[in-house]
Design an enzyme around this catalytic site. Structure first.
Site, PDB file in Angstrom:
ATOM      1  N   ASP A  42       3.286   9.502  -0.480  1.00 33.37           N
ATOM      2  CA  ASP A  42       2.612   8.371  -0.298  1.00 33.37           C
ATOM      3  C   ASP A  42       1.826   7.834  -0.722  1.00 33.37           C
ATOM      4  O   ASP A  42       2.832   8.400  -2.733  1.00 33.37           O
ATOM      5  CB  ASP A  42       1.124   9.938  -0.093  1.00 33.37           C
ATOM      6  CG  ASP A  42       0.288   9.560   0.877  1.00 33.37           C
ATOM      7  OD1 ASP A  42      -0.236   8.246   0.809  1.00 33.37           O
ATOM      8  OD2 ASP A  42      -0.402  10.425   1.779  1.00 33.37           O
ATOM      9  N   HIS A  67       1.045  -1.410   0.109  1.00 31.21           N
ATOM     10  CA  HIS A  67      -0.131   0.102   0.046  1.00 31.21           C
ATOM     11  C   HIS A  67       0.785   0.831   0.049  1.00 31.21           C
ATOM     12  O   HIS A  67       0.145   2.344   0.044  1.00 31.21           O
ATOM     13  CB  HIS A  67      -0.955  -0.244   1.014  1.00 31.21           C
ATOM     14  CG  HIS A  67      -2.056  -0.287   0.974  1.00 31.21           C
ATOM     15  ND1 HIS A  67      -3.588  -0.639   0.974  1.00 31.21           N
ATOM     16  CD2 HIS A  67      -2.262  -2.323   1.653  1.00 31.21           C
ATOM     17  CE1 HIS A  67      -4.070  -2.007   0.949  1.00 31.21           C
ATOM     18  NE2 HIS A  67      -3.226  -2.895   0.593  1.00 31.21           N
TER      19      HIS A  67
HETATM   20  C1  GDG Z   1      -1.572   3.912   2.913  1.00 32.47           C
HETATM   21  C2  GDG Z   1      -1.092   4.240   2.493  1.00 32.47           C
HETATM   22  C3  GDG Z   1      -2.826   4.560   0.569  1.00 32.47           C
HETATM   23  C4  GDG Z   1      -8.824  10.755   7.826  1.00 32.47           C
HETATM   24  N1  GDG Z   1      -9.312  11.438   8.340  1.00 32.47           N
HETATM   25  C5  GDG Z   1     -10.692  10.861   9.357  1.00 32.47           C
HETATM   26  C6  GDG Z   1     -10.741   9.734   8.181  1.00 32.47           C
HETATM   27  N2  GDG Z   1     -10.004   9.619   7.391  1.00 32.47           N
HETATM   28  C7  GDG Z   1     -10.266   8.625   6.680  1.00 32.47           C
HETATM   29  C8  GDG Z   1      -9.516   9.085   4.933  1.00 32.47           C
HETATM   30  C9  GDG Z   1      -8.630   7.335   4.566  1.00 32.47           C
HETATM   31  C10 GDG Z   1      -7.918   7.316   5.622  1.00 32.47           C
HETATM   32  O1  GDG Z   1      -8.249   8.120   6.799  1.00 32.47           O
HETATM   33  C11 GDG Z   1      -6.562   7.826   5.273  1.00 32.47           C
HETATM   34  O2  GDG Z   1      -6.354   7.037   4.186  1.00 32.47           O
HETATM   35  P1  GDG Z   1      -5.056   7.289   2.883  1.00 32.47           P
HETATM   36  O3  GDG Z   1      -4.641   6.719   1.128  1.00 32.47           O
HETATM   37  O4  GDG Z   1      -5.018   9.426   2.887  1.00 32.47           O
HETATM   38  O5  GDG Z   1      -3.897   7.317   3.945  1.00 32.47           O
HETATM   39  P2  GDG Z   1      -2.614   6.357   4.815  1.00 32.47           P
HETATM   40  O6  GDG Z   1      -3.810   6.044   6.304  1.00 32.47           O
HETATM   41  O7  GDG Z   1      -1.675   6.589   4.818  1.00 32.47           O
HETATM   42  O8  GDG Z   1      -3.365   5.070   4.129  1.00 32.47           O
HETATM   43  C12 GDG Z   1      -1.594   5.539   1.370  1.00 32.47           C
HETATM   44  C13 GDG Z   1      -3.546   3.840   1.572  1.00 32.47           C
HETATM   45  O9  GDG Z   1      -2.635   3.085   2.535  1.00 32.47           O
HETATM   46  C14 GDG Z   1      -4.005   2.855   0.545  1.00 32.47           C
HETATM   47  O10 GDG Z   1      -4.326   2.048   0.057  1.00 32.47           O
HETATM   48  O11 GDG Z   1      -3.963   5.613  -0.149  1.00 32.47           O
HETATM   49  O12 GDG Z   1      -1.298   6.165   0.590  1.00 32.47           O
HETATM   50  O13 GDG Z   1       0.190   5.477   3.310  1.00 32.47           O
HETATM   51  O14 GDG Z   1      -9.793   6.741   4.305  1.00 32.47           O
HETATM   52  O15 GDG Z   1     -11.111   8.958   5.170  1.00 32.47           O
HETATM   53  N3  GDG Z   1     -11.959   9.050   8.305  1.00 32.47           N
HETATM   54  C15 GDG Z   1     -12.829   9.463   9.666  1.00 32.47           C
HETATM   55  N4  GDG Z   1     -12.767  10.280  10.396  1.00 32.47           N
HETATM   56  C16 GDG Z   1     -11.609  11.570  10.155  1.00 32.47           C
HETATM   57  O16 GDG Z   1     -11.281  12.430  10.869  1.00 32.47           O
HETATM   58  N5  GDG Z   1     -13.687   8.910   9.865  1.00 32.47           N
END
Ligand code: GDG
Length: 504
Positions: A380, A168
């Site tokens: 990322d 990921h």
């Molecule tokens: C890893 C990789 C890759 C955020 N704030 C709140 C909240 N979120 C949720 C978002 C989103 C998730 O968290 C964050 O996903 P990201 O992709 O931005 O980042 P990572 O956690 O680092 O994920 C990344 C991912 O895996 C998938 O393969 O894209 O590059 O690092 O879904 O919605 N959710 C809630 N409240 C919040 O305040 N409910």
């Protein structure tokens, strides 16, 4: 071979075990995109999810998970970890070695040999759980950087399974990967999977370049997102499958009357101002301090923006006991204080800051209300926030600023304003430009992004990976958007030896 069941393996189970007020354990199901997409497949095919339960294990945990499994329609099987294992395998090797190195932060790595040894041992524990809870005809899909060695252990133990691995996070370029003291062991372990999947073309390219450096006999063949790699008389496939979101679910939720009302409340408070949104887990890869500097620079360099833009940063608590993360939080809070101290006026506070997790509805309301989203990680794998923001932009007047170093940039380059997050003046200039962008241009850009995000959603991602994994073929799965990487990075020609004409 008739593959009937799917076995998913990830560090954490898609349900957390928590103690309630009486001190009794209860199971709280996960609500992330991965679980939403996997659950129907696991239910329909029959399947099992193996992962750490967040505890050391025990009969009580097994009972709780068994009753949860009955309701969910698939089985959850826990791997128990001791406090020492959590410390060395999870906080240590996974989060102090692989996470920083793979995100190009080599100076933050703590290459303690003890971490590595425990990582390998814990991966064996996971492999033993796979051997126990899966059968020969099952497809075993292992997720992420915590578990790169599971396939290798399965081979060592003589357990024959068809396996796929998905990373990921990014795969680093050769010069950075070289620093890993256990580099050849990691590459060897990854080569034990039948299919290794990455987020983007660039990650797969980096991986293949590393393989070729350490194993000169490696050859990569193929023209599509999946290539066949031969090494030492054996073969396996490597591909890229950009992860998506449940577009429909986000878009539907953004249209709910309750969300619309909440979005109006958020907007009303600053009706004549543009709201710029940032949403991130507390992590140094997300570039929050640099983003705040860019907002400060925008107000300083373009005084007409003073009083006209509000920057709202949602920061979700993460790894709060790690000193590095505590220091990062302090730095962010200092910057918020400085900017507000300098630019606030009666009725105007330029930065709004929330340090907590929002409910899904609140988050979607913020996405809907925001005129712009600043998604500027320093590196990322993909970044789902960028995609979720677009899915919730009902009026199509939103602007997405997206870091060139987020995996999502390759797919969204035609609609987003791409920025270098280290270039605070450049980001400030982009904010100024977007402030005056006309609605027609905004709509056109947003529509392009929404079309791609809708088409290549989380279900497409799942299908693509599983079809590539099940068929062992190179091309018989849903097509991917073709993006010209060479043009994207202004590099002229991309140097590589695998023959690949459809790049993302
Ligand atoms: C890893 C990789 C890759 C955020 N704030 C709140 C909240 N979120 C949720 C978002 C989103 C998730 O968290 C964050 O996903 P990201 O992709 O931005 O980042 P990572 O956690 O680092 O994920 C990344 C991912 O895996 C998938 O393969 O894209 O590059 O690092 O879904 O919605 N959710 C809630 N409240 C919040 O305040 N409910």
């Amino acid at each position: 071979m008739d593959l009937t069941r799917l076995v998913v393996v990830s560090n954490r189970l898609p349900a957390a075990l928590k103690k309630d007020e009486q001190g009794d354990w209860k199971v709280v199901p996960g609500a992330g995109g991965l679980v939403t997409a996997m659950a129907p497949v696991l239910r329909d095919r029959g399947g099992t999810w193996i992962g750490w339960s967040g505890t050391a294990g025990g009969a009580e945990v097994m009972d709780l998970l068994a009753s949860f499994s009955k309701e969910a329609g698939y089985e959850l099987k826990p791997v128990g970890l001791t406090a020492e294992e959590v410390n060395d395998f999870y906080f240590g090797f996974s989060n102090e070695v692989v996470w920083p190195l793979f995100h190009d932060f080599q100076s933050r790595c703590n290459f303690k040999p003890r971490y590595w040894h425990r990582y390998v041992d814990v991966n064996r524990k996971f492999a033993e759980a796979v051997a126990k809870w899966s059968g020969e005809n099952d497809y075993v899909w292992i997720h992420d950087y915590h578990l790169m060695h599971v396939g290798w252990w399965l081979k060592e133990m003589g357990v024959t399974r068809r396996t796929g691995f998905y990373l990921h996070i990014p795969f680093p370029p050769v010069d950075i990967f070289l620093k890993m003291p256990w580099r050849t062991k990691i590459l060897q372990a990854l080569m034990e999977y039948d299919l290794v999947g990455f987020q983007t073309y660039r990650d797969r390219r980096n991986f293949i370049q590393c393989l070729k450096l350490f194993f000169p006999d490696v050859k990569a063949k193929g023209r599509g997102p999946v290539v066949r790699i031969t090494h030492d008389g054996g073969t396996f496939n490597a591909g890229y499958f950009s992860i998506g979101i449940d577009y429909k679910q986000f878009n539907d939720m953004a249209r709910r009357p309750s969300v619309k009302k909440l979005a109006q409340t958020i907007k009303e408070a600053d009706d004549d101002r543009m709201i710029i949104l940032g949403v991130d887990r507390l992590d140094y890869t997300k570039g929050v301090p640099q983003r705040l500097e860019a907002v400060r620079t925008a107000i300083e360099n373009y005084p007409e923006l003073h009083g006209k833009i509000i920057f709202t940063q949602v920061l979700v608590p993460s790894r709060e006991k790690v000193p590095e993360y505590v220091a990062l939080k302090e730095e962010i809070e200092r910057l918020v204080g400085e900017i507000n101290g300098k630019f606030s006026q009666p009725g105007y506070t330029p930065v709004q800051y929330m340090y907590r997790s929002l409910s899904r509805e609140e988050l979607v309301a913020y996405y809907r209300a925001a005129d712009m989203a600043l998604v500027t990680p320093l590196r990322d794998g993909m970044n789902l926030v960028a995609k979720e923001y677009c899915a919730c932009n009902i009026n199509r007047k939103g602007v997405l600023f997206l870091s060139e170093f987020a995996g999502a940039a390759a797919q969204l380059q035609n609609g987003a304003l791409l920025v270098n997050p280290y270039d605070v003046e450049g980001v400030a200039k982009a904010i100024h430009h977007a402030y005056y962008m006309d609605d027609k241009d905004k709509r056109l850009r947003m529509r392009k992004m929404q079309d791609i995000i809708r088409k290549y959603d989380i279900f497409w991602w799942l299908d693509s990976f599983l079809q590539a994994g099940f068929s062992r073929g190179l091309g018989d799965f849903p097509p991917q958007e073709s993006v010209d990487y060479a043009a994207f990075f202004e590099m002229g020609e991309v140097e590589e030896s695998e023959d690949d004409s459809s790049r993302m």
